[in-house]
Scaffold this active site. Structure first.
Site, short mmCIF file in Angstrom:
data_model
loop_
_atom_site.label_atom_id
_atom_site.label_comp_id
_atom_site.label_asym_id
_atom_site.label_seq_id
_atom_site.Cartn_x
_atom_site.Cartn_y
_atom_site.Cartn_z
N ASP A 1 24.18 -25.02 11.27
CA ASP A 1 23.23 -24.86 12.35
C ASP A 1 21.82 -25.67 11.81
O ASP A 1 21.64 -25.18 10.73
CB ASP A 1 22.97 -23.39 12.61
CG ASP A 1 21.71 -23.07 13.67
OD1 ASP A 1 21.86 -23.83 14.72
OD2 ASP A 1 20.78 -22.37 13.28
N THR B 1 18.64 -25.38 12.54
CA THR B 1 17.35 -24.53 12.23
C THR B 1 17.71 -23.39 11.24
O THR B 1 18.51 -22.41 11.45
CB THR B 1 16.97 -23.64 13.68
OG1 THR B 1 16.66 -24.77 14.73
CG2 THR B 1 15.43 -23.02 13.39
N ASP C 1 21.79 -18.54 10.98
CA ASP C 1 20.88 -17.45 10.76
C ASP C 1 20.41 -16.56 11.89
O ASP C 1 19.74 -15.34 12.06
CB ASP C 1 19.62 -17.81 9.76
CG ASP C 1 18.83 -18.80 10.56
OD1 ASP C 1 19.25 -19.15 11.51
OD2 ASP C 1 17.73 -18.94 10.24
#
Length: 813
Positions: free
Chosen positions: A310, A312, A569
Site C-alpha cells: 500500500d 500510503t 496500515d
C-alpha cells in the site's frame, strides 16, 4: 458573541455519555465482569517444557539410555547426555523467544479509548468492564460486544465474522460485535458482553496465539519422523534377534551393539534445530522491533514471490503537506450571490475557499492524513463560526467525504472533498489540471459544491468544482533501497493504492520500481479471477483500488500460484491482509490491521521487511540443508542394520562410536549451518527435496562402510579382532560422513571450510590421544587396513559427487 442559530443547534445535540465512575468500575471488577480473555503471544512455560521433553524420540532414546546404564560402560551412554543437552537448548531458546514476543506484544497491544468519569482514557483491552463506554473511530477494532450509544456516520465492517463485504451503517441502539472494525465515521458503544461471552472471543484468542504448527516445514518433518518410526520397528526387532539370539557372544556386548544400531536411526537433533532456528529467528526480528504474531509467518515470508504494497504509510510517510491551492472556474459561483466581488476578486475567492476547507476539517473529529494536512494549512477561522449541520465521513470505498455547512452570514451549502476522478465526470476540464499534477507524484483532492443532500445516493451528480488541494507526500527515505532488495531477490513488488493511478505511478517511479511507468486504473481491471491475475502479473502499479478489490487482487495472484505478502496500515487494507499468505502491518496502523496481520513492524519502518524476508529464508533454507545431514544418517543406520541381520555378523559399532561420528559430522556442524545466512528463496515440497539426496547418500555410506567392515573381518583374526574391525569401519564411515558434510556446506565460504576442517581435526585428535582412544575404543591396527578404509571412503566420495550431480539433473529442486 455567539450565533443564536448555532446555540440553538447545540442545545438539541445529545450530551455525550460520561461512562462509568471509578466506584462503578470497582463494583464490576469485584463481580468478575471484566474482559478477562487470555490473549497470549506465545506458549506458556509449561507448554514449552512439555513440548521439548515429552517427545516420541526422547522416550525411545531415554529407554535405550537406561538400558546402557544397566549394562555399561558409561561412555556408551553418551548419546543420553546429548539428548539432555539438546532438550535443554531447545527449552532455553524457546523461553528466550517467549520473553521477546511477550515484551513486544505489550508494546503492540491495542489500547481502546474508554470513557471513565466523563474523560476518555486509553486502557488495555483486559481492563474493560461490563457497561464501559468505548469510543470508536476509523480503523478501530470492536474488542467486545456492545450496543451503539452515539453514531456520527458510523460504518462498521463485519466481514471477518459474517463474510459480508459491505460495511453496515450503525445507529444508536444497534448491536456491535467483537471482531468487527470501523471503516468510516465515529461514535461510542456500551459493552454488553465481555470476556469469554463476547462473540469473537474464542476466535481472537486462537488467532493471536503463538503456534509452532500448520507450516509446511514442521508438517514435512513430522511426516519424515513418522516414516522413520515405522522403519525403526522391524529393523530394531531384527537387530535385537541378530545380536542377542543368533550371535553367541556376551549378552552385555549384544545389548550394547543392538543399542548402537537403533540410536543413530533417530534424527533426534532435527526437531531441536527446527525449534532453535525458529526461536532465534523470533529473537533476531524482535531486536528489530518486529512482532511475529504467528511463528509460521517466518517460514511463509521465505516463500513469498509477490509483495503487495500500500503506498500510503509504506512507500510514503503517513503525514502530508499542502503545497498549493488551485481555484477553478466554479469558485466564484460556488460562493453564491457574487460574494467574491465583495471580498476583493480572486483573493476573496481564495480566502472563502480556505474558510470552507477549515470548516470541513473542523467537522471531522477523526481526520485522516489528507484532511489533517488541510487542517494544518487552513485552521478553522477565528471570529464568527461556521456550523456543520450534517456530515459524511471519508470512506475508502467512496473516495470522498462531505459536510453540510452554514457560513457566518447564514448561507447553507453542501461540500464534498475527495478524489477528482470520482467526483467529476470523464472529460471535465478540471481533470486536465489533475492529470498534470498527478504525473509529478502529487496527490490532488477536489473541493466541490454539491447540489444534492449528503444522504442522496446521487450526491456526486452535477457537482460544481471549486478548487484543487495539492498535497505533497513525504517519501520514506528507505523505500527505494527496500524495493531494490525485492528486485534483487526475485520478489515482484505490486503497489496497490486507492489514490490516482498516475500519482501512485509517479511516486513509485521516483523510488525506482520497475514497471512504474505503466500505472493501471483498477476500475478498468477485469472482474474474472484468471483475467485479473494475468493483468496483475503484467503490471506493477495499480490505483483507485477499493478495499474489496485489494482482497480480490490477492486472491487472483494466489490463484496463479503466487505466495503473496500484503503490507498496509489503514482500515482499507484489513480484508487483503487477512486473505494474504502473509499480512504485514505497521505498528502505527489501525488496530484492525494489527489484529489480522501475522507480522507487525512496531518501528513503522518498511525497511525492516527485507530483514524479515531474509530471516525466513535463512530458517527454511538452512533447515532443509541440515535435514539432509540427519536423514542421511538415518538411511545408512537402517541399511547397516539390515545388512548386519542378513549377514549374521556382529553390529560393527558401539554406541560411543556413533555418538562421536554424529557429533562431529552432524550435531555440531548442523547447529552452525542452521544459523548461517541464507538468501535463497524457499521452495515447496520439503520432504521430496530432502529425501532426494539423503536416500542415495545414505545408501552409498551404508554399503561402503559395510564393505570396509567385511574386508576388515577377513583381514583381522585373533583376540581384539572385533575392536580393530570396528575402528576400520568407524574411520570409513567418518570420512564418508565428512564428505557428505562438505557437499551440504556448499557454496563454500571461509567459515564453512573452517567448519569442515575443524570436524576433521577433532577426529584426528581422538585418534592421536591415547586416553581418548581408550575412551572411544578406537585404535587403528596396522597400516594396510586403515589405508584400505581410506581408499573405500574415497571411492564412496566420488560416488557421492556423481549422485549429487545426478540428483540435481534428475530431480531438480
Amino acid at each position: 458573541m455567539s450565533d443564536p442559530a448555532q446555540t440553538a443547534t447545540e442545545e438539541h445535540l445529545p450530551a455525550p455519555h460520561p461512562g462509568l465512575s471509578a466506584s462503578e468500575v470497582a463494583e464490576r471488577v469485584a463481580r468478575g465482569e471484566v474482559n478477562d480473555v487470555p490473549v497470549r503471544s506465545s506458549r506458556s512455560t509449561a507448554e514449552i517444557v512439555r513440548a521439548n521433553v515429552f517427545t516420541r524420540f526422547n522416550a525411545i532414546i531415554g529407554v535405550l539410555f537406561l538400558i546402557i546404564l544397566v549394562v555399561g560402560p558409561l561412555q556408551d551412554g553418551l548419546f543420553g547426555f546429548v539428548i539432555v543437552a539438546n532438550t535443554a537448548i531447545g527449552i532455553v531458546q524457546e523461553l528466550r523467544a517467549k520473553k521477546t514476543l511477550d515484551s513486544l506484544a505489550v508494546i503492540g497491544e491495542a489500547r481502546p479509548t474508554v470513557r471513565r468519569g466523563g474523560a476518555p482514557c486509553p486502557i488495555p483491552t483486559s481492563g474493560i468492564v461490563l457497561d464501559d463506554v468505548i469510543e470508536l473511530g476509523p480503523g478501530d477494532k470492536c474488542v467486545v460486544d456492545g450496543r451503539v450509544l452515539e453514531a456520527d456516520g458510523l460504518e462498521i465492517d463485519e466481514s471477518l465474522l459474517t463474510g459480508e463485504a459491505d460495511p453496515v451503517l450503525k445507529r444508536p441502539g444497534d448491536p456491535v460485535m467483537s471482531g468487527s472494525f470501523v471503516v468510516a465515521g465515529g461514535g461510542a458503544f456500551a459493552a454488553t458482553k465481555v470476556g469469554r461471552e463476547a462473540y469473537a472471543a474464542q476466535l481472537a484468542e486462537e488467532a493471536s496465539r503463538f503456534t509452532l504448527v500448520h507450516s509446511e516445514l514442521r508438517t514435512g518433518i513430522s511426516q519424515i519422523l513418522k516414516y522413520v518410526t515405522w522403519m525403526m520397528i522391524p529393523t530394531a526387532i531384527g537387530l535385537i534377534l541378530s545380536q542377542w539370539i543368533i550371535q553367541d557372544h556376551d549378552w552385555r556386548e549384544a545389548v550394547r551393539r543392538m543399542v548402537a544400531g537403533i540410536v543413530p536411526m533417530v534424527p533426534e537433533g532435527l526437531v531441536l534445530l527446527t525449534s532453535v532456528a525458529f526461536a532465534i529467528g523470533v529473537i533476531r526480528l524482535g531486536r528489530k522491533q518486529c512482532l511475529v504474531q504467528e511463528l509460521p509467518a517466518i517460514e511463509g515470508l521465505a516463500r513469498v514471490d509477490v509483495v503487495c504494497l500500500d503506498k500510503t504509510g509504506t512507500l510514503t510517510e503517513g503525514g502530508m503537506d499542502v503545497s498549493e491551492l488551485r481555484l477553478l472556474d466554479g469558485a466564484a459561483h460556488a460562493e453564491g450571490g457574487g460574494r467574491g466581488g465583495e471580498q476583493g476578486g480572486e483573493k476573496g475567492h481564495e480566502a472563502y475557499v480556505r474558510q470552507v476547507l477549515g470548516a470541513l476539517g473542523k467537522a471531522d473529529p477523526r481526520p485522516n492524513a489528507s484532511l489533517q494536512a488541510i487542517i494544518d494549512a487552513y485552521p478553522s477561522p477565528d471570529g464568527p463560526h461556521w456550523q456543520c449541520t450534517d456530515s459524511l465521513p471519508f470512506s475508502s470505498a467512496r473516495k470522498y467525504s462531505g459536510a453540510a455547512l452554514r457560513s457566518p452570514d447564514g448561507e447553507s451549502a453542501t461540500w464534498l472533498l475527495g478524489a477528482p476522478d470520482v467526483l467529476l465526470p470523464a472529460g471535465d476540464p478540471a481533470l486536465a489540471h489533475v492529470e498534470e499534477l498527478n504525473a509529478k507524484g502529487l496527490r490532488v483532492l477536489l473541493l466541490a459544491r454539491a447540489t444534492r443532500g449528503l444522504d442522496d445516493p446521487g450526491v456526486t451528480d452535477g457537482v460544481r468544482p471549486t478548487g484543487l488541494v495539492v498535497l505533497e507526500q513525504r517519501l520514506r527515505p528507505d523505500a527505494g533501497a527496500t524495493l531494490r532488495y525485492f528486485a534483487e531477490q526475485d520478489v515482484s513488488a505490486k503497489v496497490i493504492s486507492g489514490d490516482n493511478a498516475v500519482s501512485v505511478g509517479a511516486v513509485a517511479a521516483k523510488l525506482g520500481l520497475t514497471g512504474a511507468t505503466g500505472p493501471v486504473d483498477a476500475r478498468r481491471l477485469p472482474a474474472e479471477r484468471e483475467a485479473m491475475g494475468r493483468a496483475l502479473d503484467e503490471g506493477a502499479v495499480f490505483g483507485r483500488v477499493t478495499p474489496q478489490q485489494k482482497r480480490d487482487m490477492v486472491g487472483a495472484l494466489q490463484h496463479r500460484g503466487h505466495t503473496v505478502a500484503m503490507t498496509g496500515d489503514g482500515v482499507n487494507d484489513v480484508l487483503a491482509l487477512k486473505d494474504a499468505d502473509i499480512g504485514v502491518s505497521m505498528g502505527s496502523g489501525s488496530e484492525a490491521t494489527r489484529a489480522v496481520a501475522q507480522i507487525v513492524l512496531l518501528n513503522n519502518s518498511f525497511a525492516t521487511l527485507p530483514s524479515v524476508v531474509a530471516e525466513g529464508r535463512r530458517v527454511i533454507g538452512n533447515i532443509t540443508r541440515v535435514a539432509t545431514l540427519f536423514l542421511t544418517k538415518t538411511v545408512y543406520s537402517v541399511l547397516l542394520a539390515i545388512l548386519v541381520v542378513c549377514s549374521q555378523v556382529p553390529y560393527p559399532f558401539l554406541p560411543r562410536h556413533l555418538t562421536l561420528l554424529s557429533t562431529l559430522t552432524i550435531g555440531v556442524p548442523a547447529f552452525f549451518l542452521a544459523l548461517a545466512p541464507n538468501k535463497e528463496r524457499a521452495k515447496p515440497h520439503f520432504v521430496r527435496r530432502v529425501m532426494r539426496y539423503a536416500i542415495p547418500a545414505g545408501a552409498i555410506a551404508g554399503v561402503a562402510t559395510f564393505a570396509a567392515y567385511l574386508l576388515a573381518r577377513h583381514y583381522y583374526t585373533g583376540p581384539g579382532a572385533l575392536d580393530a574391525e570396528t575402528s576400520a569401519a568407524t574411520l570409513t564411515l567418518f570420512l564418508i560422513s565428512l564428505w557428505v558434510l562438505a557437499i551440504i556446506a556448499r557454496p563454500y565460504t571461509w567459515w564453512r571450510i573452517g567448519l569442515v576442517l575443524a570436524m576433521a581435526a577433532g577426529f584426528l585428535v581422538v585418534l592421536a590421544t591415547p586416553w581418548l582412544q581408550h575412551f572411544f575404543a578406537l585404535k587403528l591396527v596396522g597400516e594396510t587396513m586403515p589405508w584400505a578404509a581410506v581408499a573405500i571412503a574415497a571411492t564412496a566420495a566420488a560416488a557421492l559427487e556423481l549422485a549429487w550431480r545426478w540428483v540435481g539433473r534428475r530431480f531438480p529442486a
